[in-house]
Every structure is written in structure tokens, then in C-alpha cells.
Design a protein around this motif. Sequence first.
Motif, PDB file in Angstrom:
ATOM      1  N   ILE A   8       0.859  -1.321  -0.171  1.00 50.94           N
ATOM      2  CA  ILE A   8      -0.245   0.188  -0.267  1.00 50.94           C
ATOM      3  C   ILE A   8       0.432   1.258   0.199  1.00 50.94           C
ATOM      4  O   ILE A   8       0.745   1.739  -0.592  1.00 50.94           O
ATOM      5  N   TYR A   9       1.988   1.217   1.236  1.00 50.30           N
ATOM      6  CA  TYR A   9       2.576   1.851   0.734  1.00 50.30           C
ATOM      7  C   TYR A   9       3.803   2.465  -0.203  1.00 50.30           C
ATOM      8  O   TYR A   9       3.708   3.522  -0.996  1.00 50.30           O
ATOM      9  N   THR A  10       3.790   1.311  -1.211  1.00 52.54           N
ATOM     10  CA  THR A  10       4.251   1.787  -2.367  1.00 52.54           C
ATOM     11  C   THR A  10       3.662   2.037  -3.590  1.00 52.54           C
ATOM     12  O   THR A  10       4.093   3.474  -4.004  1.00 52.54           O
ATOM     13  N   TRP A  11       2.174   1.803  -3.053  1.00 57.62           N
ATOM     14  CA  TRP A  11       1.420   1.966  -3.846  1.00 57.62           C
ATOM     15  C   TRP A  11       1.138   3.632  -4.054  1.00 57.62           C
ATOM     16  O   TRP A  11       1.222   4.437  -4.717  1.00 57.62           O
ATOM     17  N   ILE A  12       0.645   4.077  -2.984  1.00 64.54           N
ATOM     18  CA  ILE A  12       0.744   5.397  -2.363  1.00 64.54           C
ATOM     19  C   ILE A  12       1.757   6.542  -3.133  1.00 64.54           C
ATOM     20  O   ILE A  12       1.795   7.039  -3.214  1.00 64.54           O
ATOM     21  N   SER A  13       3.275   5.840  -2.710  1.00 60.37           N
ATOM     22  CA  SER A  13       4.532   6.477  -3.081  1.00 60.37           C
ATOM     23  C   SER A  13       4.698   6.814  -3.976  1.00 60.37           C
ATOM     24  O   SER A  13       5.379   8.160  -5.052  1.00 60.37           O
ATOM     25  N   SER A  14       4.359   5.798  -4.903  1.00 62.71           N
ATOM     26  CA  SER A  14       4.537   5.766  -6.524  1.00 62.71           C
ATOM     27  C   SER A  14       3.098   6.990  -7.033  1.00 62.71           C
ATOM     28  O   SER A  14       3.265   7.195  -7.730  1.00 62.71           O
ATOM     29  N   TYR A  15       1.877   7.214  -6.471  1.00 58.83           N
ATOM     30  CA  TYR A  15       0.762   7.517  -6.649  1.00 58.83           C
ATOM     31  C   TYR A  15       1.035   9.065  -6.467  1.00 58.83           C
ATOM     32  O   TYR A  15       1.502   9.434  -7.566  1.00 58.83           O
ATOM     33  N   VAL A  16       1.719   9.886  -5.431  1.00 59.30           N
ATOM     34  CA  VAL A  16       2.158  11.046  -5.061  1.00 59.30           C
ATOM     35  C   VAL A  16       3.601  11.226  -6.101  1.00 59.30           C
ATOM     36  O   VAL A  16       2.831  12.116  -6.626  1.00 59.30           O
ATOM     37  N   LEU A  17       4.541   9.978  -6.274  1.00 58.98           N
ATOM     38  CA  LEU A  17       5.036  10.828  -7.011  1.00 58.98           C
ATOM     39  C   LEU A  17       4.778  10.462  -8.419  1.00 58.98           C
ATOM     40  O   LEU A  17       5.483  12.044  -9.481  1.00 58.98           O
ATOM     41  N   ILE A  18       4.142  10.122  -9.311  1.00 58.83           N
ATOM     42  CA  ILE A  18       3.166  10.297 -10.545  1.00 58.83           C
ATOM     43  C   ILE A  18       2.388  11.756 -10.805  1.00 58.83           C
ATOM     44  O   ILE A  18       2.534  12.393 -11.691  1.00 58.83           O
ATOM     45  N   MET A  19       2.139  11.577  -9.626  1.00 57.86           N
ATOM     46  CA  MET A  19       1.114  13.101  -9.542  1.00 57.86           C
ATOM     47  C   MET A  19       1.815  14.593  -9.602  1.00 57.86           C
ATOM     48  O   MET A  19       1.456  15.043  -9.965  1.00 57.86           O
ATOM     49  N   VAL A  20       2.742  14.064  -8.626  1.00 56.90           N
ATOM     50  CA  VAL A  20       4.135  15.387  -8.285  1.00 56.90           C
ATOM     51  C   VAL A  20       4.663  15.906  -9.644  1.00 56.90           C
ATOM     52  O   VAL A  20       5.391  16.470 -10.234  1.00 56.90           O
ATOM     53  N   LEU A  21       5.176  14.695 -10.504  1.00 58.04           N
ATOM     54  CA  LEU A  21       5.643  14.898 -11.877  1.00 58.04           C
ATOM     55  C   LEU A  21       4.485  14.803 -12.778  1.00 58.04           C
ATOM     56  O   LEU A  21       4.918  16.312 -13.770  1.00 58.04           O
ATOM     57  N   PHE A  22       3.996  14.558 -12.817  1.00 50.47           N
ATOM     58  CA  PHE A  22       2.479  15.192 -13.832  1.00 50.47           C
ATOM     59  C   PHE A  22       2.307  16.468 -13.359  1.00 50.47           C
ATOM     60  O   PHE A  22       2.122  17.271 -14.498  1.00 50.47           O
ATOM     61  N   ILE A  23       2.038  17.437 -11.879  1.00 51.84           N
ATOM     62  CA  ILE A  23       2.467  18.889 -11.962  1.00 51.84           C
ATOM     63  C   ILE A  23       3.241  19.418 -12.482  1.00 51.84           C
ATOM     64  O   ILE A  23       3.282  20.360 -13.499  1.00 51.84           O
ATOM     65  N   ILE A  24       4.585  18.893 -11.835  1.00 48.17           N
ATOM     66  CA  ILE A  24       5.415  19.771 -12.200  1.00 48.17           C
ATOM     67  C   ILE A  24       5.599  19.412 -14.535  1.00 48.17           C
ATOM     68  O   ILE A  24       6.090  20.900 -14.958  1.00 48.17           O
ATOM     69  N   SER A  25       5.317  18.667 -14.852  1.00 48.67           N
ATOM     70  CA  SER A  25       4.836  18.295 -16.641  1.00 48.67           C
ATOM     71  C   SER A  25       4.352  19.812 -16.219  1.00 48.67           C
ATOM     72  O   SER A  25       4.922  20.112 -17.717  1.00 48.67           O
ATOM     73  N   GLY A  26       2.541  19.192 -15.921  1.00 52.55           N
ATOM     74  CA  GLY A  26       2.090  20.647 -16.221  1.00 52.55           C
ATOM     75  C   GLY A  26       2.859  22.086 -16.145  1.00 52.55           C
ATOM     76  O   GLY A  26       2.757  22.892 -17.845  1.00 52.55           O
TER      77      GLY A  26
END
Length: 256
Positions: A8-26
Amino acid sequence: MKRKHSVIYTWISSYVLIMVLFIISGILMERIATNKLIEEYKEITGTLQEQANDSLQTYFQKMKNQATEICSDTIIVNYALSAQPGGANYHNLILMQERLRNQMLTAQDEVMLYLYLENIDKAVSSTTVYDNISFWQELNRFFELDSGEYEQLLNGKYLHTVLALDAGDGDGMTVAMLTGIPLVGVGKRGMFVQILDQDVLQEILRSRTVLPDSTTVLVDEMGQVLCSSGNTAIVDKIPFSDLSLSGYSEVLIDGE
């Protein structure tokens, strides 16, 4: 159980990382798009400014050519240099008025024209001969001059000199071109004053704007506003004396 929490922690961390990368990319894509739009706007503005500059140069060159014709006119120059301008020579003032009247009808880019002659301390327009005090009062119809400023204006040396003078009563500026008489040779014996038509200058600026609500300003090399079109509130807040004479300058207006 620990393994489940780890997943669960790995999944949440991956999700947060993807969101951060998405925001930065945006954010990066927005900045790239914004910078591209700014560069395109600058390119369009630069082209229009060049066109406006060409139109203004053409206009002022036309004013210079007309001033040169007047200040080289044989009757005007001979009268300005005459040690005895009165008597039989006084009728030449009528010829000067006709000369000014013809230019007003032909050019139609000037509001008023005046010839000031030092040897008689009088000025001539297309319709009137003014004594010294009357000429001061006449000029104050277009710009505010106290007695000291008026004397300084009469005594100055000019060669197609463009001045922006306060019109008074919050009416902005009046643009005038002053040329000494004669153009060459002996010292100045008079001057030719052209009160330029602000509507002509403003139309040149308006015809070279990028957007309908753009604000365009014409300034001289000292940062003095000659004329403007658009939002006058913005014009009043721009420190033109601090701007570069060439290229682009960025300024903050109300912190923006």
C-alpha cells in the motif's frame, strides 16, 4: 500484514510521485507555452513597431522638409536679415502670411504655423501679426509657458527640434517642431514654429497596435511622452526615462 502495508505504501508513494511529476510537467509545459506566446507577441510587436517607426519617420521628415522650404524662402530670409524691416519692406509680411496659408492648405498635418522675426520682435501666422506679448498669449492656447519659459523659447537655437510641451488643464502634451531662420550662415534671426496635429500622430500609433486594447506610446530620447494611444492610466505609471532606447524593456506596473 506488514507485506500488505508495504504494498500500500509503495502504491501510495508511486501515485504521489506520478502526481508530482504530472504537476511539474504541467507547470513546465505552461511556462514553455507562455514563453512561446511571449516570443511570438514580441516578434509581432517588433514588426509593427518597425512599421510605426517608418510611418513616424516619414511624417517627421515631411515636417522637416516643409520647415526647410519655409526657412529657405528668399522673402522670409531676406526680411529676417534686414536691418530696416519697416517702411516699404513691411508689406512682405503679407506675402509671408500667404506662404503660411498655402502650406496649411496643402499639408493639413499641422494645427498652426508661426514665423517669429527678431528684428521686429513680432510673429506672423497665416491670418495675424502678433506683437511679443500677443504671441506669448497665442502660444499659451497650445501649451503653458510662463514669461521666463517664453523668453527661453524665443532665444533658443533650433534645427527641426521636436518639443513636447504641457498643454495645461490636464489636456496632455502639445508637440511642436521649431526651426531657426536662416538655416545656415549667420546666427538665428527668427524661428519657424509648427504645432503638429496630435490626431495624426495618434492615428499612426493606433494603426500599428497588436491588440484592440493595446497601449502604445511615442517618447523622445529624454523619455518625454510625445503622444499615446490606449490606457492613459498605464502611460502615467511607466518610467519612460528608465527604458532602453532600443530592444525590449520590462517594467512592473502596480507590482505586475
